[in-house]
Design an enzyme around this catalytic site. Structure first.
Site, PDB file in Angstrom:
ATOM      1  N   GLU A 157       0.834  -1.191   0.000  1.00  0.00           N
ATOM      2  CA  GLU A 157       0.000   0.000   0.000  1.00  0.00           C
ATOM      3  C   GLU A 157       0.871   1.244   0.000  1.00  0.00           C
ATOM      4  OE1 GLU A 157      -4.354  -0.893   1.666  1.00  0.00           O
ATOM      5  OE2 GLU A 157      -2.855  -0.669   3.228  1.00  0.00           O
TER       6      GLU A 157
ATOM      7  N   CYS B 283       3.945   8.372   1.116  1.00  0.00           N
ATOM      8  CA  CYS B 283       4.569   7.353   1.959  1.00  0.00           C
ATOM      9  C   CYS B 283       4.781   6.105   1.102  1.00  0.00           C
ATOM     10  CB  CYS B 283       3.646   7.064   3.139  1.00  0.00           C
ATOM     11  SG  CYS B 283       4.333   5.850   4.260  1.00  0.00           S
TER      12      CYS B 283
ATOM     13  N   CYS C 162       8.705  -7.419   6.187  1.00  0.00           N
ATOM     14  CA  CYS C 162       9.944  -6.919   6.809  1.00  0.00           C
ATOM     15  C   CYS C 162      10.611  -8.072   7.533  1.00  0.00           C
ATOM     16  CB  CYS C 162       9.605  -5.789   7.785  1.00  0.00           C
ATOM     17  SG  CYS C 162      11.051  -4.913   8.405  1.00  0.00           S
TER      18      CYS C 162
ATOM     19  N   CYS D  73       9.947  -5.812  14.969  1.00  0.00           N
ATOM     20  CA  CYS D  73       9.621  -4.856  16.026  1.00  0.00           C
ATOM     21  C   CYS D  73       8.252  -5.232  16.579  1.00  0.00           C
ATOM     22  CB  CYS D  73       9.613  -3.446  15.463  1.00  0.00           C
ATOM     23  SG  CYS D  73      11.160  -3.014  14.653  1.00  0.00           S
TER      24      CYS D  73
ATOM     25  N   CYS E  69       4.927  -3.269  15.716  1.00  0.00           N
ATOM     26  CA  CYS E  69       4.638  -3.024  14.298  1.00  0.00           C
ATOM     27  C   CYS E  69       4.049  -4.274  13.666  1.00  0.00           C
ATOM     28  CB  CYS E  69       5.929  -2.632  13.586  1.00  0.00           C
ATOM     29  SG  CYS E  69       5.755  -2.478  11.791  1.00  0.00           S
TER      30      CYS E  69
ATOM     31  N   CYS F   1      -0.315   5.373  10.701  1.00  0.00           N
ATOM     32  CA  CYS F   1       0.837   4.547  11.098  1.00  0.00           C
ATOM     33  C   CYS F   1       0.395   3.186  11.602  1.00  0.00           C
ATOM     34  CB  CYS F   1       1.587   5.208  12.249  1.00  0.00           C
ATOM     35  SG  CYS F   1       2.580   6.585  11.765  1.00  0.00           S
TER      36      CYS F   1
HETATM   37  N1  SAH Z   1      11.170   0.200   8.714  1.00  0.00           N
HETATM   38  C1  SAH Z   1      11.384   1.590   8.839  1.00  0.00           C
HETATM   39  C2  SAH Z   1      10.361   2.459   8.152  1.00  0.00           C
HETATM   40  C3  SAH Z   1       8.890   2.094   8.228  1.00  0.00           C
HETATM   41  S1  SAH Z   1       7.995   2.322   9.665  1.00  0.00           S
HETATM   42  C4  SAH Z   1      11.491   1.953  10.301  1.00  0.00           C
HETATM   43  O1  SAH Z   1      11.213   1.135  11.139  1.00  0.00           O
HETATM   44  O2  SAH Z   1      11.893   3.084  10.569  1.00  0.00           O
HETATM   45  C5  SAH Z   1       7.581   4.039   9.902  1.00  0.00           C
HETATM   46  C6  SAH Z   1       7.419   4.400  11.387  1.00  0.00           C
HETATM   47  O3  SAH Z   1       6.173   3.921  11.978  1.00  0.00           O
HETATM   48  C7  SAH Z   1       8.530   3.791  12.229  1.00  0.00           C
HETATM   49  O4  SAH Z   1       9.060   4.752  13.101  1.00  0.00           O
HETATM   50  C8  SAH Z   1       7.802   2.703  12.985  1.00  0.00           C
HETATM   51  O5  SAH Z   1       8.491   2.353  14.139  1.00  0.00           O
HETATM   52  C9  SAH Z   1       6.453   3.305  13.242  1.00  0.00           C
HETATM   53  N2  SAH Z   1       5.398   2.334  13.612  1.00  0.00           N
HETATM   54  C10 SAH Z   1       5.365   0.993  13.372  1.00  0.00           C
HETATM   55  N3  SAH Z   1       4.243   0.440  13.888  1.00  0.00           N
HETATM   56  C11 SAH Z   1       3.547   1.429  14.450  1.00  0.00           C
HETATM   57  C12 SAH Z   1       2.295   1.490  15.138  1.00  0.00           C
HETATM   58  N4  SAH Z   1       1.550   0.410  15.318  1.00  0.00           N
HETATM   59  N5  SAH Z   1       1.870   2.691  15.587  1.00  0.00           N
HETATM   60  C13 SAH Z   1       2.614   3.806  15.375  1.00  0.00           C
HETATM   61  N6  SAH Z   1       3.800   3.807  14.734  1.00  0.00           N
HETATM   62  C14 SAH Z   1       4.275   2.656  14.267  1.00  0.00           C
HETATM   63 FE1  SF4 Z   2      10.187  -3.430   9.953  1.00  0.00          FE
HETATM   64 FE2  SF4 Z   2       8.085  -2.394  11.233  1.00  0.00          FE
HETATM   65 FE3  SF4 Z   2      10.420  -2.600  12.493  1.00  0.00          FE
HETATM   66 FE4  SF4 Z   2      10.122  -0.769  10.519  1.00  0.00          FE
HETATM   67  S1  SF4 Z   2       9.041  -0.787  12.499  1.00  0.00           S
HETATM   68  S2  SF4 Z   2      11.860  -2.202  10.824  1.00  0.00           S
HETATM   69  S3  SF4 Z   2       8.723  -1.904   9.153  1.00  0.00           S
HETATM   70  S4  SF4 Z   2       9.178  -4.318  11.763  1.00  0.00           S
END
Ligand code: SAH
Ligand code: SF4
Length: 373
Positions: free
Chosen positions: A107, A120, A127, A131, A134, A356
């Site tokens: 998306e 975006c 991935c 994390c 996420c 997000c």
């Molecule tokens: N993988 C990269 C870029 C994509 S994520 C990274 O981790 O930086 C973009 C941002 O959204 C990151 O800072 C991530 O930590 C945050 N994010 C992920 N899951 C989220 C959630 N459930 N609520 C709010 N922010 C989130």
């Molecule tokens: Fe991957 Fe989500 Fe961690 Fe970004 S925040 S590195 S997209 S697992």
């Protein structure tokens, strides 16, 4: 190619037997044109049609000889990702579900503001990092996106927004954030090729100052990204102690806070006018105390930094909650008192699940969620 890049390489895009010209660097495009026996300026004209005018069909390229256009059409295509679905939010945010030649999907989101708009963009389907907050992190990586698939996202957005060639004023697509699905620095080569195309002045021409790359902290690739691309850096920090960051973001075990912050300090081109953005997702009772805020101030004291506080967006099964509004504000106030700019990221497009952590694409193998601004 790194082992990671080799293991998750995208398939060669040769659907219908024609090679996709999108995603070729200027040098590679020139080589294709030279191999056809054409003069170098023909490559420049082709580039102009593809990336400045947004042409999708060789037949419209009227400055090229008809025979050359016909030969191009036999062997090559200008193939963008396909739009499977478009959703428009009440607040103007647009989300597209895009499919690639092999059926994999991601998306993409456009977030309009009064005098600008950010796109975006995703770098991977899924991935490899996990994390815990996420949703993408709960899914196995399907594969890296090719340079064509990354630059193709920007081109689809321009198609949709009617910005070929881009108007001198009042553009809807002014900024790019690599904050969609995936870890961009684990797909560095394709990302770099794509961003160099996006930044090229004779094409899409979005400057490096308007592009932000968000990383979870892939330390060995950070300096290279700064030197070769010079884009703005955003770092997903989310915790100020290794013990908690290890738990939330397992990449911290490989590149702990001290290493990560040293890489930030040394990020090429960083100064007070050009700061690193530290993303900090607000997780109730985990990382949102005043002590955490003070520790964050100490960690960032010698880095030109700003902090982006992101209200956590929950998803089914996740054990975390978003901090309360007043707790987020208290946290922001402590940073502000220490002269660190700390805006709270507005939740945009939540009615169409475009905020997000709300992105989702159904691929054959699973459901994937990504995060975005
Ligand atoms: N993988 C990269 C870029 C994509 S994520 C990274 O981790 O930086 C973009 C941002 O959204 C990151 O800072 C991530 O930590 C945050 N994010 C992920 N899951 C989220 C959630 N459930 N609520 C709010 N922010 C989130
Ligand atoms: Fe991957 Fe989500 Fe961690 Fe970004 S925040 S590195 S997209 S697992």
């Amino acid at each position: 190619m790194s082992t990671h890049a080799a293991a998750f390489a995208p398939p060669v895009d040769m659907t219908d037997g024609r090679k996709n010209l999108l995603g070729l660097s200027r040098v590679d495009l020139a080589a294709e044109v030279a191999a056809m026996g054409e003069k170098p300026f023909r490559a420049r004209q082709l580039w102009h049609w593809i990336y400045h005018r947004g042409a999708q069909d060789f037949a419209e390229m009227t400055t090229l000889a008809k025979t050359f256009r016909e030969r191009l059409a036999e062997d090559y295509a200008i193939r963008r990702p396909e739009i499977r679905r478009r959703q428009d939010s009440r607040d103007g945010t647009i989300k597209w579900l895009l499919a690639f030649a092999d059926g994999q999907q991601v998306e993409m989101v456009h977030i309009p503001e009064e005098d600008r708009g950010a796109l975006c963009v995703s770098s991977q389907v899924g991935c490899t990092l996990t994390c815990k907050f996420c949703h993408t992190g709960t899914q196995r990586l399907v594969r890296n996106l090719s340079a064509a698939e990354i630059v193709g996202q920007v081109m689809v957005a321009r198609d949709e927004l009617g910005e070929w060639p881009a108007p001198a004023e009042g553009r809807k697509l002014t900024n790019i954030v690599m904050m969609g699905m995936g870890e961009p620095l684990y797909n560095y080569e394709n990302l770099a090729t794509a961003l160099k195309i996006v930044m090229d002045n004779e094409g899409i021409a979005i400057s490096k100052r308007k592009i932000t790359l968000s990383t979870s902290g892939v330390v060995p690739e950070m300096a290279r990204a700064g030197e070769e691309l010079g884009v703005n850096l955003a770092v997903s920090l989310h915790a100020v102690r290794d013990e908690l960051r290890d738990r939330l973001m397992p990449i911290n075990k490989k590149y702990p806070l001290e290493m990560l912050l040293a890489a930030c300090r040394n990020y090429p081109g960083i100064n007070n006018a050009r700061r690193i953005t530290f993303e900090y997702v607000m997780l109730k009772d985990l990382n949102d105390s005043p002590e955490d805020a003070h520790a964050l101030v100490r960690l960032l004291k010698d880095i030109p930094a700003k902090v982006n506080l992101i209200p956590f967006n929950p998803w089914p099964g996740v054990p975390y909650h978003c901090s309360e509004r007043r707790v987020i504000e208290r946290f922001a106030d402590i940073l502000s008192a220490a002269q660190i700019s700390a805006p709270v990221r507005a939740t945009r497009g939540d009615d169409i699940l475009a905020a997000c952590g709300q992105l989702k694409s159904d691929s054959e193998r699973k459901t994937i969620r990504g995060a975005c601004t």
